[in-house]
Design a protein around this motif. Structure first.
Motif, PDB file in Angstrom:
ATOM      1  N   ALA A  11       0.830  -1.209   0.000  1.00 58.63           N
ATOM      2  CA  ALA A  11       0.000   0.000   0.000  1.00 58.63           C
ATOM      3  C   ALA A  11       0.865   1.259   0.000  1.00 58.63           C
ATOM      4  N   LEU A  12       1.946   1.248   0.771  1.00 60.36           N
ATOM      5  CA  LEU A  12       2.824   2.418   0.825  1.00 60.36           C
ATOM      6  C   LEU A  12       3.513   2.650  -0.522  1.00 60.36           C
ATOM      7  N   ALA A  13       4.037   1.595  -1.108  1.00 62.77           N
ATOM      8  CA  ALA A  13       4.726   1.745  -2.394  1.00 62.77           C
ATOM      9  C   ALA A  13       3.777   2.294  -3.456  1.00 62.77           C
ATOM     10  N   ALA A  14       2.545   1.816  -3.467  1.00 59.70           N
ATOM     11  CA  ALA A  14       1.580   2.266  -4.478  1.00 59.70           C
ATOM     12  C   ALA A  14       1.030   3.662  -4.167  1.00 59.70           C
ATOM     13  N   SER A  15       0.854   3.993  -2.897  1.00 57.53           N
ATOM     14  CA  SER A  15       0.204   5.255  -2.520  1.00 57.53           C
ATOM     15  C   SER A  15       1.135   6.453  -2.490  1.00 57.53           C
ATOM     16  N   ILE A  16       2.374   6.247  -2.117  1.00 62.40           N
ATOM     17  CA  ILE A  16       3.280   7.387  -1.932  1.00 62.40           C
ATOM     18  C   ILE A  16       3.958   7.798  -3.233  1.00 62.40           C
ATOM     19  N   ILE A  38      -7.545  18.949   3.367  1.00 66.06           N
ATOM     20  CA  ILE A  38      -7.807  17.644   3.978  1.00 66.06           C
ATOM     21  C   ILE A  38      -9.059  16.971   3.399  1.00 66.06           C
ATOM     22  N   TRP A  39     -10.016  17.766   2.912  1.00 63.59           N
ATOM     23  CA  TRP A  39     -11.205  17.150   2.299  1.00 63.59           C
ATOM     24  C   TRP A  39     -10.835  16.412   1.021  1.00 63.59           C
ATOM     25  N   PHE A  40      -9.945  17.003   0.236  1.00 64.54           N
ATOM     26  CA  PHE A  40      -9.477  16.324  -0.970  1.00 64.54           C
ATOM     27  C   PHE A  40      -8.750  15.037  -0.599  1.00 64.54           C
ATOM     28  N   VAL A  41      -7.872  15.110   0.391  1.00 57.98           N
ATOM     29  CA  VAL A  41      -7.133  13.932   0.866  1.00 57.98           C
ATOM     30  C   VAL A  41      -8.111  12.844   1.310  1.00 57.98           C
ATOM     31  N   THR A  42      -9.122  13.234   2.071  1.00 58.32           N
ATOM     32  CA  THR A  42     -10.121  12.280   2.554  1.00 58.32           C
ATOM     33  C   THR A  42     -10.900  11.669   1.396  1.00 58.32           C
ATOM     34  N   GLY A  43     -11.329  12.500   0.460  1.00 56.64           N
ATOM     35  CA  GLY A  43     -12.068  11.991  -0.695  1.00 56.64           C
ATOM     36  C   GLY A  43     -11.246  11.028  -1.517  1.00 56.64           C
ATOM     37  N   ALA A  44      -9.973  11.360  -1.759  1.00 59.86           N
ATOM     38  CA  ALA A  44      -9.106  10.485  -2.546  1.00 59.86           C
ATOM     39  C   ALA A  44      -8.914   9.150  -1.842  1.00 59.86           C
ATOM     40  N   THR A  45      -8.777   9.184  -0.529  1.00 59.24           N
ATOM     41  CA  THR A  45      -8.586   7.943   0.223  1.00 59.24           C
ATOM     42  C   THR A  45      -9.854   7.097   0.222  1.00 59.24           C
ATOM     43  N   VAL A  46     -10.991   7.716   0.466  1.00 58.71           N
ATOM     44  CA  VAL A  46     -12.264   6.980   0.462  1.00 58.71           C
ATOM     45  C   VAL A  46     -12.559   6.450  -0.940  1.00 58.71           C
ATOM     46  N   GLY A  47     -12.323   7.273  -1.965  1.00 56.59           N
ATOM     47  CA  GLY A  47     -12.556   6.842  -3.339  1.00 56.59           C
ATOM     48  C   GLY A  47     -11.708   5.639  -3.707  1.00 56.59           C
ATOM     49  N   PHE A  48     -10.426   5.689  -3.344  1.00 59.66           N
ATOM     50  CA  PHE A  48      -9.569   4.550  -3.666  1.00 59.66           C
ATOM     51  C   PHE A  48      -9.975   3.313  -2.876  1.00 59.66           C
ATOM     52  N   THR A  49     -10.259   3.487  -1.596  1.00 60.83           N
ATOM     53  CA  THR A  49     -10.615   2.330  -0.779  1.00 60.83           C
ATOM     54  C   THR A  49     -11.891   1.674  -1.292  1.00 60.83           C
ATOM     55  N   PHE A 142      -7.231  -6.178   4.017  1.00 63.23           N
ATOM     56  CA  PHE A 142      -6.398  -5.393   3.116  1.00 63.23           C
ATOM     57  C   PHE A 142      -6.974  -3.987   2.941  1.00 63.23           C
ATOM     58  N   GLY A 143      -8.288  -3.888   2.827  1.00 62.28           N
ATOM     59  CA  GLY A 143      -8.934  -2.590   2.669  1.00 62.28           C
ATOM     60  C   GLY A 143      -8.673  -1.656   3.838  1.00 62.28           C
ATOM     61  N   LEU A 144      -8.747  -2.170   5.054  1.00 61.09           N
ATOM     62  CA  LEU A 144      -8.508  -1.339   6.242  1.00 61.09           C
ATOM     63  C   LEU A 144      -7.060  -0.865   6.311  1.00 61.09           C
ATOM     64  N   ILE A 145      -6.139  -1.776   6.041  1.00 51.80           N
ATOM     65  CA  ILE A 145      -4.725  -1.392   6.058  1.00 51.80           C
ATOM     66  C   ILE A 145      -4.452  -0.364   4.965  1.00 51.80           C
ATOM     67  N   TYR A 146      -4.983  -0.623   3.784  1.00 51.31           N
ATOM     68  CA  TYR A 146      -4.733   0.285   2.663  1.00 51.31           C
ATOM     69  C   TYR A 146      -5.315   1.663   2.938  1.00 51.31           C
ATOM     70  N   PHE A 147      -6.494   1.725   3.552  1.00 52.85           N
ATOM     71  CA  PHE A 147      -7.109   3.013   3.876  1.00 52.85           C
ATOM     72  C   PHE A 147      -6.158   3.855   4.713  1.00 52.85           C
ATOM     73  N   ALA A 148      -5.616   3.269   5.790  1.00 54.14           N
ATOM     74  CA  ALA A 148      -4.733   4.020   6.687  1.00 54.14           C
ATOM     75  C   ALA A 148      -3.472   4.479   5.970  1.00 54.14           C
ATOM     76  N   VAL A 149      -2.856   3.582   5.223  1.00 52.75           N
ATOM     77  CA  VAL A 149      -1.608   3.918   4.533  1.00 52.75           C
ATOM     78  C   VAL A 149      -1.856   4.953   3.428  1.00 52.75           C
ATOM     79  N   CYS A 150      -2.924   4.785   2.694  1.00 51.40           N
ATOM     80  CA  CYS A 150      -3.269   5.711   1.616  1.00 51.40           C
ATOM     81  C   CYS A 150      -3.533   7.107   2.170  1.00 51.40           C
ATOM     82  N   TYR A 151      -4.270   7.189   3.266  1.00 45.73           N
ATOM     83  CA  TYR A 151      -4.587   8.487   3.861  1.00 45.73           C
ATOM     84  C   TYR A 151      -3.315   9.225   4.258  1.00 45.73           C
ATOM     85  N   VAL A 152      -2.422   8.522   4.945  1.00 46.94           N
ATOM     86  CA  VAL A 152      -1.170   9.142   5.391  1.00 46.94           C
ATOM     87  C   VAL A 152      -0.314   9.546   4.192  1.00 46.94           C
TER      88      VAL A 152
END
Length: 196
Positions: A11-16, A38-49, A142-152
């Protein structure tokens, strides 16, 4: 390495890594500051998840049955990236001190992920590796882990942009950053059109 760490590393390699969503997050942070981005960040994370979870639950089989749907997403994504690049390129570089300029929205963040080939590839590859059998527990894990990593990860791009804001006190510098970001989006669009 245990399964959760492997999922987080993927998730980190793909998200960062750089991509259209991260470029917009960087620009939003520079132009509007971290808090307003932060709203854009949140939307991008929710959209990807959402895309990731739906892929794990079988969306990939639906898109395989209707390849025209993927073509529409592909070319729509290219057109959208070019539109955003043009808007950045023609921006006058004036940062609003009154806070009147609107930062990118939650819906833009979510929508960008659905037209982003990098997101589709990461979702398909990740689910293929970690939940290829469609096991519901593995998909959610995987979805929960990816959500956290993607958001950060996306938030880090926005924070980096916010740190740049102090160096962008002159409109000429903002125009330079905007044009560099516009070129990056055009390069992403060109890769989508000719490299994939």
């Amino acid at each position: 390495m245990n399964l959760s760490l492997s999922m987080a590393a993927f998730a980190l390699a793909a998200s960062i890594s750089p991509g259209p969503v991260n470029v917009v997050a960087l620009g939003a942070g520079a132009r509007h500051g971290f808090a307003r981005s932060i709203w854009f960040v949140t939307g991008a994370t929710v959209g990807f998840t959402a895309l990731l979870l739906l892929t794990g639950l079988g969306l990939h089989s639906i898109t395989a049955a209707w390849p025209a749907f993927m073509d529409v997403l592909h070319w729509g994504g290219i057109a959208f990236l070019i539109y955003m690049a043009v808007m950045l390129a023609i921006d006058d570089g004036t940062l609003s001190s009154s806070g009147q300029a609107k930062p990118p929205s939650l819906l833009l963040g979510a929508g960008m992920q659905w037209i982003n080939p990098k997101a589709w590839l990461a979702a398909a590859a990740g689910m293929g590796v970690f939940a290829g059998g469609g096991e519901l527990g593995a998909v959610w894990h995987f979805g929960l882990i990816y959500f956290a990593v993607c958001y950060v990860s996306i938030a880090a791009w926005s924070a980096a942009g916010a740190l740049l804001k102090t160096a962008l006190t002159f409109p000429a510098r903002v125009r330079l950053l905007n044009r560099a970001l516009a070129l990056s989006l055009v390069a992403s669009a060109a890769y989508m059109a000719f490299g994939s």
